[in-house]
Design an enzyme around this catalytic site. Structure first.
Site, short mmCIF file in Angstrom:
data_model
loop_
_atom_site.label_atom_id
_atom_site.label_comp_id
_atom_site.label_asym_id
_atom_site.label_seq_id
_atom_site.Cartn_x
_atom_site.Cartn_y
_atom_site.Cartn_z
N GLY A 181 -13.90 -1.53 -6.69
CA GLY A 181 -15.21 -1.02 -6.31
C GLY A 181 -15.23 -0.12 -5.11
N GLY A 182 -14.07 0.41 -4.67
CA GLY A 182 -14.07 1.28 -3.50
C GLY A 182 -14.63 0.56 -2.30
N SER A 212 -7.75 0.98 3.32
CA SER A 212 -8.25 0.53 2.03
C SER A 212 -9.37 -0.47 2.23
CB SER A 212 -7.13 -0.13 1.23
OG SER A 212 -7.63 -0.80 0.08
N SER A 213 -10.22 -0.60 1.20
CA SER A 213 -11.25 -1.64 1.21
C SER A 213 -10.86 -2.83 0.34
CB SER A 213 -12.58 -1.07 0.71
OG SER A 213 -13.10 -0.16 1.64
N THR A 236 -4.23 -0.69 -7.36
CA THR A 236 -5.01 0.52 -7.65
C THR A 236 -4.14 1.75 -7.78
OG1 THR A 236 -6.91 1.82 -6.92
CG2 THR A 236 -5.39 1.06 -5.21
N ARG A 291 0.85 -1.19 0.00
CA ARG A 291 0.00 0.00 0.00
C ARG A 291 0.89 1.24 0.00
NH1 ARG A 291 -4.75 2.29 -1.44
NH2 ARG A 291 -6.04 3.04 0.29
N ASP A 338 -7.54 8.85 0.50
CA ASP A 338 -8.13 7.76 1.28
C ASP A 338 -7.91 7.93 2.78
OD1 ASP A 338 -9.37 6.43 -0.72
OD2 ASP A 338 -8.01 4.73 -0.79
N THR A 345 -10.21 0.45 -9.51
CA THR A 345 -9.17 -0.46 -9.05
C THR A 345 -9.23 -1.66 -9.98
OG1 THR A 345 -9.42 0.34 -6.79
CG2 THR A 345 -8.46 -1.84 -7.02
#
Length: 578
Positions: free
Chosen positions: A479-480, A458-459, A405, A108, A429, A387
């Site tokens: 998809g966030g 993050s999701s 992403t 990340r 984010d 993403t």
């Protein structure tokens, strides 16, 4: 390196063209549905035909799933700049399949050293240098290769080098070729304010602003090819030091960004323990913080395990009600507690079965719980949905679930001059308004506030299900904030309701994220589901329609076969032959 025993790869291509029609290509594809592939020797399912083919070729050369995932990822940085990247970040979940413990590579992005807690209080456009986090993709792939790779590093990067230098046919990047989350390249060029983006991605080097790309045109990316070549030769230092680092730092200075050469030299990807739980006898491995995916999935699956969902059937109102209530509770805890574990303490009870039973007991089986009753509103900054996810498995059962992403589509829209790659805008984010929570989505909770070198929440939810130590399902999605529920839907379809993988991916998806207090359902306006929506409304749920989008590119292992299913917005499921 093991000697490769190569036959042509089985290529099942889902090509996204102007008319949004799906086609099959490849001499070996006759008689096989264009969105599916089946193989005994491995599988790659990704957003790009070229990337999937490259990953399958690596498997055919004797590479393992991590090798193929790395090669696929670098290829996506060329062919799918909407989300594939070397200027962003993501997560890679690895199930070795040989008795070794599953592992998780966290790459990340991080906040630059110059970051401050209130640097984005005033908001503003995120299409500029100020919103760029320190990229992690290259470091993540290097670390994954060090831990699990079998083929030489250079062999995994050079296919992407050739793809960039020789070019590729645009297909889905052409004007008008796109759905809600993948606009055509021509439209993006029209609104871009970055001169280098226009030069690199514009037709004829941007010299003819009104010249539109056609779906049969070839896009060549020589600067990106040179950057990838440096990465192929130098590995980590090919990006975080030397010429590439000089170019990136100069781009930041030119545009008022915060990343310096020190930020780049200090960045490292890290190995983390995956989140582990069980569901109906399956072992479930998910993404740990700073991803919220694994813990939130664990909470929801733990709640649902307390109910006999199959008794009423998949689309019974009673079943949907329970799933919605599990989502509501999982997302409430996600918002309250989760952030970068290097900076915040994550409560241990969240993943326990006892806690899940408590939450299950709080569900009224006939009436919706108002979200405000679960605690004070804690609304988060909405994550962008742009993403991409891909899944890989090799003939020995090693599996990779990888989500990557840039945040927004094409990230910040900033291309590094002379280096040819796009930069993310992931700093958005973080929670941007310390101590402030409002009805528009502002949030000020501590867990995800900006701190230098902190990773933003993050999701992303790369997920693997296994039984008796063998992989059964590999899945994930873009998809966030909807990602986690998309993955939950597919997992329930396969593991609980016994759907085929094709049906599991195609079925309508349900999403409830605590606040706003509404249920988004892709089939809300479909007459076939009218009674379901009516019953849910009577129970107190506010059901609204939602568009279908996603790259739920998944693999199911059944009866010794690897079954790949590309999502309807995806491009290729490619089975490998030895």
């Amino acid at each position: 390196m093991r000697r490769a025993h190569c036959r042509p790869a089985l290529r099942i291509s889902l090509v996204f063209v102007l008319a949004l029609a799906f086609t099959v290509s490849g001499a070996l594809a006759q008689g096989v549905d264009h969105r599916n592939a089946t193989s005994e020797h491995g599988m790659v399912v990704s957003r790009s035909v070229e990337a999937s083919d490259i990953g399958a070729a690596i498997l055919a050369q004797g590479g393992n799933a991590v090798d193929a995932a790395i090669a696929t990822g670098f290829a996506l940085a060329v062919t799918y700049p909407w989300a594939g990247n070397i200027g962003g970040g993501g997560f890679m979940l690895v199930h070795p399949g040989d008795g070794r413990a599953p592992a998780f590579v966290d790459y990340r992005e991080k906040a630059p050293l110059a970051s401050t807690e209130e640097m984005y209080v005033d908001g503003g456009s995120r299409n500029n240098h100020r919103w760029v986090g320190v990229p992690g993709t290259v470091a993540g792939f290097v670390l994954a290769h060090e831990q699990f790779g079998s083929l030489p590093w250079e062999a995994l990067v050079m296919p992407a080098v050739r793809l960039a230098e020789d070019g590729f046919v645009l297909n889905s990047l052409a004007a008008g070729a796109a759905g809600n989350f993948d606009p055509g390249l021509n439209r993006v060029l029209e609104r871009s304010e970055n001169d280098e983006f226009k030069r690199v991605y514009g037709k004829n080097g941007g010299s003819e602003p009104n010249a539109a790309w056609q779906p049969t045109d070839r896009l060549v990316l020589p600067d990106l090819g040179r950057t990838l070549r440096r990465i192929a030769v130098l590995g980590h230092d090919g990006f975080y030091a030397g010429e590439t680092a000089d170019l990136l730092a100069a781009e930041m200075e030119r545009g008022g960004g915060y990343i310096t050469k020190e930020d780049l030299s200090r960045y490292s990807a890290v190995m983390r323990e995956p989140i582990r739980t069980t569901f109906r006898g399956y072992e479930i491995f998910g993404a740990p913080p700073p991803s919220s995916g694994g813990i939130t999935l664990t909470i929801m699956l733990g709640i649902l395990e307390n109910f006999d969902l199959k008794a009423k059937g998949r689309w019974a109102p009673e079943t949907e009600h329970l799933i919605i209530e599990a989502m509501r509770r999982g997302y409430a805890d996600r918002a309250r507690y989760l952030g970068d574990p290097d900076f915040v303490e994550i409560p241990r009870h969240l993943t326990t079965k006892d806690y899940a039973r408590e939450l299950a007991a709080s569900i009224d089986p006939t009436h919706a719980t108002m979200s405000e009753k679960l605690g004070p509103r804690v609304t988060e900054v909405e994550e962008s949905r742009e993403t991409t996810h891909y899944s890989v498995i090799d003939r020995n059962g090693m599996a990779v679930s990888n989500t990557v992403t840039l945040e927004s589509g094409y990230g910040s829209g900033v291309v590094v001059e002379g280096a040819g790659f796009l930069l993310n805008n992931e700093m958005g984010d973080f929670n941007r308004n310390p101590g402030v929570t409002d009805t528009q989505g502002g949030i000020g909770t501590d867990a995800n506030l900006i701190v230098p070198e902190k990773r933003m929440l993050s999701s992303m939810a790369p997920t693997i299900a296994a039984r008796d130590g063998k992989v059964v399902l590999v899945t994930g999605s873009p998809g966030g904030r909807t990602i986690i529920n998309r993955v939950l839907n597919v997992m329930l379809h396969v593991l609980e309701f016994g759907m085929s993988l094709r049906d599991a991916v195609d079925a309508p998806r349900l999403h409830m994220q605590w606040f706003p207090d509404r249920v988004r359902f892709q089939a809300a306006e479909d007459p076939e589901y009218a009674d379901l929506v009516k019953h849910l409304t009577v129970m107190g749920h506010r059901v609204v329609p939602s568009a279908r989008a996603g790259d739920l590119n998944s693999i199911l292992v059944k009866d010794g076969l690897f079954i790949g299913a590309a999502d309807e917005a995806s491009s290729a499921a490619t089975g490998a032959r030895r």
